[in-house]
Scaffold this motif. Structure first.
Motif, PDB file in Angstrom:
ATOM      1  N   UNK A 128       0.837  -1.202   0.000  1.00 39.18           N
ATOM      2  CA  UNK A 128       0.000   0.000   0.000  1.00 39.18           C
ATOM      3  C   UNK A 128       0.874   1.256   0.000  1.00 39.18           C
ATOM      4  N   UNK A 129       1.944   1.237   0.779  1.00 37.95           N
ATOM      5  CA  UNK A 129       2.841   2.396   0.834  1.00 37.95           C
ATOM      6  C   UNK A 129       3.551   2.605  -0.498  1.00 37.95           C
ATOM      7  N   UNK A 130       3.925   1.517  -1.158  1.00 40.67           N
ATOM      8  CA  UNK A 130       4.591   1.627  -2.455  1.00 40.67           C
ATOM      9  C   UNK A 130       3.659   2.247  -3.486  1.00 40.67           C
ATOM     10  N   UNK A 131       2.394   1.835  -3.479  1.00 40.23           N
ATOM     11  CA  UNK A 131       1.438   2.415  -4.418  1.00 40.23           C
ATOM     12  C   UNK A 131       1.196   3.885  -4.102  1.00 40.23           C
ATOM     13  N   UNK A 132       1.129   4.232  -2.831  1.00 43.77           N
ATOM     14  CA  UNK A 132       0.987   5.647  -2.471  1.00 43.77           C
ATOM     15  C   UNK A 132       2.182   6.449  -2.982  1.00 43.77           C
ATOM     16  N   UNK A 133       3.370   5.874  -2.871  1.00 41.39           N
ATOM     17  CA  UNK A 133       4.574   6.520  -3.380  1.00 41.39           C
ATOM     18  C   UNK A 133       4.455   6.754  -4.888  1.00 41.39           C
ATOM     19  N   UNK A 134       3.976   5.755  -5.617  1.00 37.59           N
ATOM     20  CA  UNK A 134       3.846   5.882  -7.065  1.00 37.59           C
ATOM     21  C   UNK A 134       2.774   6.905  -7.448  1.00 37.59           C
ATOM     22  N   UNK A 135       1.692   6.956  -6.702  1.00 33.82           N
ATOM     23  CA  UNK A 135       0.667   7.967  -6.966  1.00 33.82           C
ATOM     24  C   UNK A 135       1.204   9.374  -6.704  1.00 33.82           C
ATOM     25  N   UNK A 136       1.963   9.519  -5.630  1.00 37.10           N
ATOM     26  CA  UNK A 136       2.550  10.830  -5.328  1.00 37.10           C
ATOM     27  C   UNK A 136       3.511  11.255  -6.429  1.00 37.10           C
ATOM     28  N   UNK A 137       4.277  10.317  -6.967  1.00 33.95           N
ATOM     29  CA  UNK A 137       5.158  10.623  -8.091  1.00 33.95           C
ATOM     30  C   UNK A 137       4.354  11.098  -9.293  1.00 33.95           C
ATOM     31  N   UNK A 138       3.291  10.379  -9.605  1.00 31.64           N
ATOM     32  CA  UNK A 138       2.449  10.742 -10.757  1.00 31.64           C
ATOM     33  C   UNK A 138       1.896  12.158 -10.607  1.00 31.64           C
ATOM     34  N   UNK A 139       1.487  12.513  -9.404  1.00 30.50           N
ATOM     35  CA  UNK A 139       0.894  13.838  -9.195  1.00 30.50           C
ATOM     36  C   UNK A 139       1.910  14.951  -9.388  1.00 30.50           C
ATOM     37  N   UNK A 140       3.190  14.606  -9.389  1.00 27.05           N
ATOM     38  CA  UNK A 140       4.266  15.588  -9.549  1.00 27.05           C
ATOM     39  C   UNK A 140       4.947  15.496 -10.913  1.00 27.05           C
ATOM     40  N   UNK A 141       4.356  14.741 -11.833  1.00 25.57           N
ATOM     41  CA  UNK A 141       4.891  14.663 -13.175  1.00 25.57           C
ATOM     42  C   UNK A 141       5.962  13.613 -13.383  1.00 25.57           C
ATOM     43  N   UNK A 142       6.087  12.677 -12.436  1.00 28.51           N
ATOM     44  CA  UNK A 142       7.074  11.615 -12.571  1.00 28.51           C
ATOM     45  C   UNK A 142       6.382  10.290 -12.850  1.00 28.51           C
ATOM     46  N   UNK A 143       7.148   9.373 -13.437  1.00 30.53           N
ATOM     47  CA  UNK A 143       6.642   8.048 -13.722  1.00 30.53           C
ATOM     48  C   UNK A 143       7.432   6.998 -12.964  1.00 30.53           C
ATOM     49  N   UNK A 144       6.844   5.812 -12.860  1.00 30.04           N
ATOM     50  CA  UNK A 144       7.497   4.712 -12.161  1.00 30.04           C
ATOM     51  C   UNK A 144       6.862   3.410 -12.627  1.00 30.04           C
TER      52      UNK A 144
END
Length: 205
Positions: A128-144
């Protein structure tokens, strides 16, 4: 970006990672702070995060990732769609050029008996924390993307990363800005085909 757009357009990004644009330390810090707010079983907070920028470490880990990723695609994924294989091969080819690699870890070792309850408790929070990290990246213009090839040789990876024996790696997340921003929802089965009411196989409505 509204929450529905973020949730429906956070893709596994491989081909469209910007390998030349640096990723600021502050961005990773902010995304990790958000990730730490994810639910965690019994509030254990036993997750730890390795943020890898050192080129030497990326080279070593990348070589292992490439060997195992190439072998996996040859052995296991030959029947996968060609576009998926193409993006996977691209990431394998460039993995050490990705600006930041993040390895989410857990303190402790997974239960030896593979009991579903114990496994759920052990891994439940970090994913769950990893997915939250990826969503936060997406909201800032980053991909993962969520990758695990290196875990086929987890002991060697642990040695590269100087992990203690009682720490468990759970994935490897390549992080970069993206070369495009117009990600779209992916084709998915309709809810009516994947969700049931009360008992397996009973239509939802």
């Amino acid at each position: 970006m509204d929450s529905d757009t973020m949730l429906s357009t956070t893709r596994s990004v491989r081909l469209k990672l910007d390998l030349d644009r640096p990723v600021e330390h502050e961005v990773i810090d902010d995304c990790l702070r958000l990730a730490l707010q994810a639910p965690t079983p019994a509030n254990m907070q036993n997750w730890r995060w390795l943020v890898i920028r050192d080129q030497g470490v990326k080279n070593e880990l990348g070589a292992l990732f490439r060997e195992e990723g190439t072998a996996y695609i040859a052995e296991e994924a030959a029947g996968a769609p060609e576009h998926a294989l193409r993006s996977g091969r691209h990431l394998i080819d460039v993995i050490e050029r990705v600006p930041v690699l993040v390895v989410p870890c857990l303190l402790g070792r997974p239960p030896a008996d593979n009991n579903p309850f114990d496994l759920s408790v052990f891994y439940g929070g970090i994913f769950q924390a990893t997915w939250s990290f990826q969503l936060a990246l997406r909201s800032r213009g980053l991909g993962s993307t969520f990758t695990t090839y290196h875990l086929r040789r987890a002991a060697e990876a642990a040695k590269i990363l100087r992990l203690p024996d009682d720490v468990t790696q759970t994935s490897l997340i390549p992080v970069a800005y993206t070369t495009v921003t117009d990600f779209k929802p992916a084709p998915r089965l309709p809810v009516s085909e994947v969700a049931y009411a009360d008992h397996w196989g009973t239509p939802l409505r």
